[in-house]
Design a protein around this motif. Structure first.
Motif, PDB file in Angstrom:
ATOM      1  N   ILE A 241     109.825  17.093  94.440  1.00  0.00           N
ATOM      2  CA  ILE A 241     111.078  16.695  93.816  1.00  0.00           C
ATOM      3  C   ILE A 241     111.016  17.132  92.350  1.00  0.00           C
ATOM      4  O   ILE A 241     110.022  16.914  91.660  1.00  0.00           O
ATOM      5  CB  ILE A 241     111.322  15.168  93.933  1.00  0.00           C
ATOM      6  CG1 ILE A 241     112.726  14.829  93.412  1.00  0.00           C
ATOM      7  CG2 ILE A 241     110.238  14.357  93.244  1.00  0.00           C
ATOM      8  CD1 ILE A 241     113.196  13.445  93.801  1.00  0.00           C
ATOM      9  N   ASP A 243     113.721  17.597  88.905  1.00  0.00           N
ATOM     10  CA  ASP A 243     115.053  17.366  88.329  1.00  0.00           C
ATOM     11  C   ASP A 243     115.952  16.645  89.328  1.00  0.00           C
ATOM     12  O   ASP A 243     117.127  16.989  89.512  1.00  0.00           O
ATOM     13  CB  ASP A 243     115.696  18.691  87.896  1.00  0.00           C
ATOM     14  CG  ASP A 243     114.873  19.396  86.832  1.00  0.00           C
ATOM     15  OD1 ASP A 243     114.223  18.715  86.031  1.00  0.00           O
ATOM     16  OD2 ASP A 243     114.881  20.648  86.826  1.00  0.00           O
ATOM     17  N   GLN A 244     115.358  15.657  90.007  1.00  0.00           N
ATOM     18  CA  GLN A 244     116.053  14.800  90.976  1.00  0.00           C
ATOM     19  C   GLN A 244     116.556  15.557  92.208  1.00  0.00           C
ATOM     20  O   GLN A 244     117.397  15.055  92.951  1.00  0.00           O
ATOM     21  CB  GLN A 244     117.214  14.052  90.302  1.00  0.00           C
ATOM     22  CG  GLN A 244     116.750  13.156  89.149  1.00  0.00           C
ATOM     23  CD  GLN A 244     117.893  12.397  88.508  1.00  0.00           C
ATOM     24  OE1 GLN A 244     119.011  12.890  88.412  1.00  0.00           O
ATOM     25  NE2 GLN A 244     117.614  11.169  88.076  1.00  0.00           N
ATOM     26  N   LYS A 245     116.017  16.768  92.432  1.00  0.00           N
ATOM     27  CA  LYS A 245     116.365  17.543  93.615  1.00  0.00           C
ATOM     28  C   LYS A 245     115.143  17.632  94.531  1.00  0.00           C
ATOM     29  O   LYS A 245     114.022  17.825  94.074  1.00  0.00           O
ATOM     30  CB  LYS A 245     116.824  18.955  93.231  1.00  0.00           C
ATOM     31  CG  LYS A 245     118.093  18.998  92.388  1.00  0.00           C
ATOM     32  CD  LYS A 245     119.316  18.582  93.182  1.00  0.00           C
ATOM     33  CE  LYS A 245     120.576  18.710  92.332  1.00  0.00           C
ATOM     34  NZ  LYS A 245     121.794  18.298  93.083  1.00  0.00           N
ATOM     35  N   HIS A 246     115.393  17.491  95.831  1.00  0.00           N
ATOM     36  CA  HIS A 246     114.321  17.516  96.825  1.00  0.00           C
ATOM     37  C   HIS A 246     114.200  18.928  97.395  1.00  0.00           C
ATOM     38  O   HIS A 246     115.165  19.471  97.932  1.00  0.00           O
ATOM     39  CB  HIS A 246     114.640  16.507  97.929  1.00  0.00           C
ATOM     40  CG  HIS A 246     113.515  16.322  98.898  1.00  0.00           C
ATOM     41  ND1 HIS A 246     113.605  15.481  99.992  1.00  0.00           N
ATOM     42  CD2 HIS A 246     112.260  16.853  98.956  1.00  0.00           C
ATOM     43  CE1 HIS A 246     112.467  15.508 100.662  1.00  0.00           C
ATOM     44  NE2 HIS A 246     111.648  16.345 100.052  1.00  0.00           N
TER      45      HIS A 246
END
Length: 415
Positions: A241, A243-246
């Protein structure tokens, strides 16, 4: 014949070939010689099998105008590749490193291909022959090229940089690879830095591994850091994960996290959307015996047997030990090209496995000096006793990790 004249001739052929066994019609054949063979002797066969021309460096074999005589075929191949690269004139992205460069290259190709027509090195064609051959596959349709560079001696990366003239550079890491040729990790670092030196000196952009102490010390003026900040998921595959992206992947082992983060960083630099980066990484399927998960009728396999050195071995074994699964066993092959460091590095690996309480089978000559203290040691992957043992395994999660020379993939059919 000048390089410009040879290039004009090359553009009217079907491409370059160096092996009569894989020759294609109307190609430009280069008669490359090795330590144990004279490539000029194959030029006639190349012409007979459909090559348009054969480049040779022995006047004895020039029997018609289809044979182009030069001073040195290898040097001519490299000069032609450099001329073609300049004539094409677009952007070259080069990468090197001790571990993970091929996987990183494949991830970069997947990500950048979301927006661009990208040519990249096939397999590990990353040496003084492979790099020129890759450059000569570039066409006007390509927007950029990704060139992988490998080396086992000092100044090889410098030579490859002069041939490819990259605009962008990335070094995955500095590990203990090819110690027999380099001698020390400090010299490895200096040699890999030859890529940054070239790109920085020529106004290009470098992607620097922030977590590698050998690379972070003196980054070039124009650079972007990767491997900076991301989270890891507790899963079988390497998922991160950032920058808050998976970002999900099909790569086994968190050792691949910096490779994935590098692809994310480069992708963003080149304007690829986060969604497209996510898609590219999740759709990438590892191959070529690198971080692959295979399921047989009896077992689950983690196949990472394309190559190995102390750094990649320690990382893979540590990852393997952290996987929550009871019936685990590691089949570990000898690490090659370690020279005088071989005994120390193999003993360190054995001690690591013992400290992690891993069930391990050791394969190859590298472990032989310590075989008296090992539960299971076999001479090679073709050892009949090892094959019988592999046939007996069932319901296991099995790691296969070793140098290319060990051919551990040959054991798959018995697992």
């Amino acid at each position: 014949m000048t390089i410009q004249e040879l290039h004009n001739l090359f553009k009217n052929t079907s491409g370059v070939c160096t092996d009569t066994r894989t020759l294609f019609t109307d190609c430009l054949f280069f008669a490359l010689s090795g330590a144990n063979f004279n490539g000029n002797k194959f030029a006639k066969k190349a012409i007979e099998n459909g090559a348009a021309y054969a480049v040779i460096d022995d006047p004895e074999f020039k029997t018609s105008d289809q044979y182009i005589l030069v001073n040195n075929t290898l040097e001519t191949l490299q000069l032609l590749a450099n001329y073609h690269r300049k004539d094409w004139g677009k952007k070259i992205f080069a990468l090197t490193g001790s571990n993970g460069k091929t996987t990183t290259k494949e991830l970069l190709h997947a990500v950048l291909s979301e927006n661009y027509n990208v040519l990249s090195t096939e397999g590990n064609f990353n040496n003084h022959i492979g790099v020129p051959l890759t450059l000569l596959k570039i066409t006007e349709e390509h927007d950029m090229a990704i060139i992988e560079m490998g080396a086992n001696h000092e100044f090889e990366i410098e030579q490859l940089s002069l041939i490819a003239e990259p605009n962008y550079a990335l070094i995955t890491n500095i590990g203990k690879a090819h110690l027999a040729g380099f001698g020390s990790q400090d010299i490895i670092a200096k040699s890999k830095q030859e890529l940054f030196d070239f790109v920085s000196k020529n106004g290009g952009h470098c992607f620097v591994n922030y977590q590698d102490k050998y690379l972070r010390v003196s980054p070039p003026n124009s650079h972007t850091f990767f491997n900076t900040s991301y989270g890891l998921f507790d899963s079988f595959y390497c998922n991160i994960i950032k920058d808050q992206k998976h970002y999900k992947s099909n790569l086994v082992g968190n050792v691949n996290a910096p490779n994935i983060e590098a692809a994310i960083t480069v992708g963003k630099y080149f304007g690829i959307s986060e969604q497209n980066i996510q898609n590219a990484i999740s759709n990438y399927q590892p191959s070529n015996n690198r971080s692959q998960k295979l399921t047989t009728e009896k077992n689950e396999l983690i196949l990472d047997a394309y190559n190995a050195n102390p750094s990649s071995m320690h990382a893979a074994i540590t990852d393997f030990s952290n996987i929550v699964k009871g019936n685990k066993i590691a089949l570990l092959g000898t690490m090659a090209e370690l020279g005088i460091h071989s005994d120390d590095e193999h003993l360190a690996l054995i001690n690591l496995c013992k400290s992690l309480e891993l069930n391990v089978v050791y394969i190859g000559a590298g472990y032989a000096p310590f075989s008296h203290d090992l539960d299971q040691h076999y001479t090679s992957s073709s050892d009949i006793k090892l094959i019988d043992f592999c046939k007996s395994l069932s319901g296991k999660l099995i790691l296969l990790k070793g140098s290319r020379s060990q051919k551990l993939e040959a054991l798959i059919e018995y697992l």
